[in-house]
Motif scaffolding. Structure first.
Motif, short mmCIF file in Angstrom:
data_model
loop_
_atom_site.label_atom_id
_atom_site.label_comp_id
_atom_site.label_asym_id
_atom_site.label_seq_id
_atom_site.Cartn_x
_atom_site.Cartn_y
_atom_site.Cartn_z
N TYR A 69 -8.56 5.79 2.24
CA TYR A 69 -9.51 4.76 2.65
C TYR A 69 -8.93 3.35 2.54
O TYR A 69 -9.32 2.46 3.29
CB TYR A 69 -10.81 4.91 1.88
CG TYR A 69 -11.54 6.15 2.31
CD1 TYR A 69 -12.09 6.24 3.59
CD2 TYR A 69 -11.65 7.25 1.47
CE1 TYR A 69 -12.74 7.39 4.02
CE2 TYR A 69 -12.30 8.40 1.89
CZ TYR A 69 -12.84 8.47 3.16
OH TYR A 69 -13.47 9.61 3.58
N THR A 70 -7.97 3.15 1.64
CA THR A 70 -7.27 1.87 1.60
C THR A 70 -6.44 1.69 2.86
O THR A 70 -6.45 0.61 3.49
CB THR A 70 -6.37 1.77 0.36
OG1 THR A 70 -7.17 1.90 -0.82
CG2 THR A 70 -5.65 0.43 0.33
N GLY A 89 -16.85 0.96 3.02
CA GLY A 89 -17.73 1.46 1.97
C GLY A 89 -17.06 2.58 1.18
O GLY A 89 -17.17 2.65 -0.06
N GLN A 90 -16.35 3.47 1.86
CA GLN A 90 -15.63 4.53 1.16
C GLN A 90 -14.48 3.95 0.33
O GLN A 90 -14.18 4.44 -0.78
CB GLN A 90 -15.11 5.55 2.17
CG GLN A 90 -16.19 6.35 2.86
CD GLN A 90 -16.95 7.26 1.92
OE1 GLN A 90 -16.46 7.62 0.85
NE2 GLN A 90 -18.16 7.63 2.31
N ALA A 91 -13.83 2.93 0.87
CA ALA A 91 -12.76 2.28 0.10
C ALA A 91 -13.34 1.71 -1.20
O ALA A 91 -12.75 1.87 -2.28
CB ALA A 91 -12.09 1.19 0.93
N HIS A 92 -14.49 1.04 -1.11
CA HIS A 92 -15.14 0.51 -2.32
C HIS A 92 -15.42 1.64 -3.30
O HIS A 92 -15.16 1.52 -4.51
CB HIS A 92 -16.46 -0.17 -1.96
CG HIS A 92 -16.31 -1.41 -1.16
ND1 HIS A 92 -17.37 -2.02 -0.52
CD2 HIS A 92 -15.24 -2.18 -0.88
CE1 HIS A 92 -16.96 -3.08 0.11
NE2 HIS A 92 -15.66 -3.21 -0.09
N GLY A 137 -17.19 2.12 12.09
CA GLY A 137 -15.89 2.07 11.45
C GLY A 137 -15.83 1.17 10.24
O GLY A 137 -15.65 1.63 9.11
N VAL A 138 -16.00 -0.12 10.45
CA VAL A 138 -15.83 -1.08 9.36
C VAL A 138 -16.75 -0.78 8.19
O VAL A 138 -16.31 -0.71 7.03
CB VAL A 138 -16.05 -2.52 9.88
CG1 VAL A 138 -16.11 -3.51 8.72
CG2 VAL A 138 -14.92 -2.92 10.83
N GLY A 139 -18.03 -0.61 8.45
CA GLY A 139 -18.97 -0.36 7.36
C GLY A 139 -18.69 0.94 6.61
O GLY A 139 -18.47 0.93 5.39
N PRO A 140 -18.68 2.07 7.31
CA PRO A 140 -18.45 3.34 6.61
C PRO A 140 -17.08 3.43 5.91
O PRO A 140 -17.00 3.90 4.77
CB PRO A 140 -18.56 4.38 7.73
CG PRO A 140 -19.44 3.74 8.74
CD PRO A 140 -19.09 2.29 8.71
N MET A 141 -16.03 2.97 6.56
CA MET A 141 -14.70 3.12 5.98
C MET A 141 -14.48 2.16 4.81
O MET A 141 -13.92 2.54 3.77
CB MET A 141 -13.62 2.91 7.05
CG MET A 141 -13.62 3.98 8.13
SD MET A 141 -13.30 5.67 7.50
CE MET A 141 -14.97 6.33 7.52
#
Length: 234
Positions: free
Chosen positions: A136-137, A116-119, A110-114
């Motif tokens: 993603y925000t 990362g998409q927000a970035h 969750g934290v990493g993939p999501m």
């Protein structure tokens, strides 16, 4: 000496921090080899031998569990390996261990993939797509809320002990501004974040290779990371 092939990203910093927290010192117990992902080092045949998914970090330990060399990719797997090797930051009881593992999986899935998409959609995408930015925000804010709620009654992410779950999550939150986060909305998480950031081993870990990373501004690097170069058959 343990060899770490890495770059100063959240996933790289997880392993740098873990090594330092375990009492292993850069230059004495482990060495770092820069894999410049903006220049395509991750696609070199030598790196693909130890990281077939062409992602950093990867670790090579000449003294593996059976006394023979072992190589590992995937930062979560590396954290678990180092915890087993050193006997640190992963509880021995099954109940406590599985609580840590569920929060480690929370980070990996969750934290990493999501975040990362927000970035990507907030900063790196060549065009601002409102739907993607909002999606993603909002998911980043939801995940921050989950962690804030957990920390209302716990000192650390998985309970009252500092573990690999904390080590895995912390580096991803260092870019909170890029994720559209206002710390005022997450006071318990902010308190945790500041406490982790103050740890000497964490400070040493996030400093590893920090001077090597430059802002992503050129089209070649964007193509390597996000374009057709990323998807070439190898």
């Amino acid at each position: 000496m343990i060899q770490v092939h890495s770059w100063p990203t959240p996933n790289g910093h997880k392993v740098h921090v873990m090594l330092e927290e375990c009492g292993l010192r850069l230059g004495r117990d482990w060495q770092v080899h820069a894999v410049n992902i903006g220049q395509g080092d991750q696609f070199q045949p030598e790196f693909l031998k130890i990281s077939p998914n062409n992602k950093i970090p990867a670790l090579v330990d000449p003294n593996g569990p059976d006394g023979k060399p072992i190589s590992l990719f995937e930062s979560g797997a590396i954290l678990l390996y180092l915890a087993a090797k050193t006997g640190k930051f992963l509880p021995s009881s099954d109940r406590a261990k599985f609580k840590v593992l569920e929060w480690l999986m929370f980070q990996m899935g969750g934290v990493g993939p999501m975040l990362g998409q927000a970035h990507h959609f907030r900063i790196y995408a060549p065009e601002k797509i409102e739907y993607a930015v909002d999606r993603y925000t909002n998911e980043a804010r939801r995940l921050y809320g989950v962690m804030n709620k957990q920390l209302e009654n716990h000192k650390y992410i998985a309970g009252n002990q500092y573990t690999i779950a904390d080590i895995a999550i912390f580096p991803w939150l260092r870019s909170w501004q890029n994720q559209g986060i206002d710390w005022a909305d997450y006071p318990h998480l902010k308190q945790w974040f500041d406490a982790i950031a103050a740890r000497p081993a964490v400070q040493r870990g996030v400093a590893v290779l920090a001077d090597a990373r430059k802002p992503l501004t050129d089209n070649k690097s964007r193509d390597i990371l996000f374009g057709k170069t990323q998807y070439e058959k190898r």
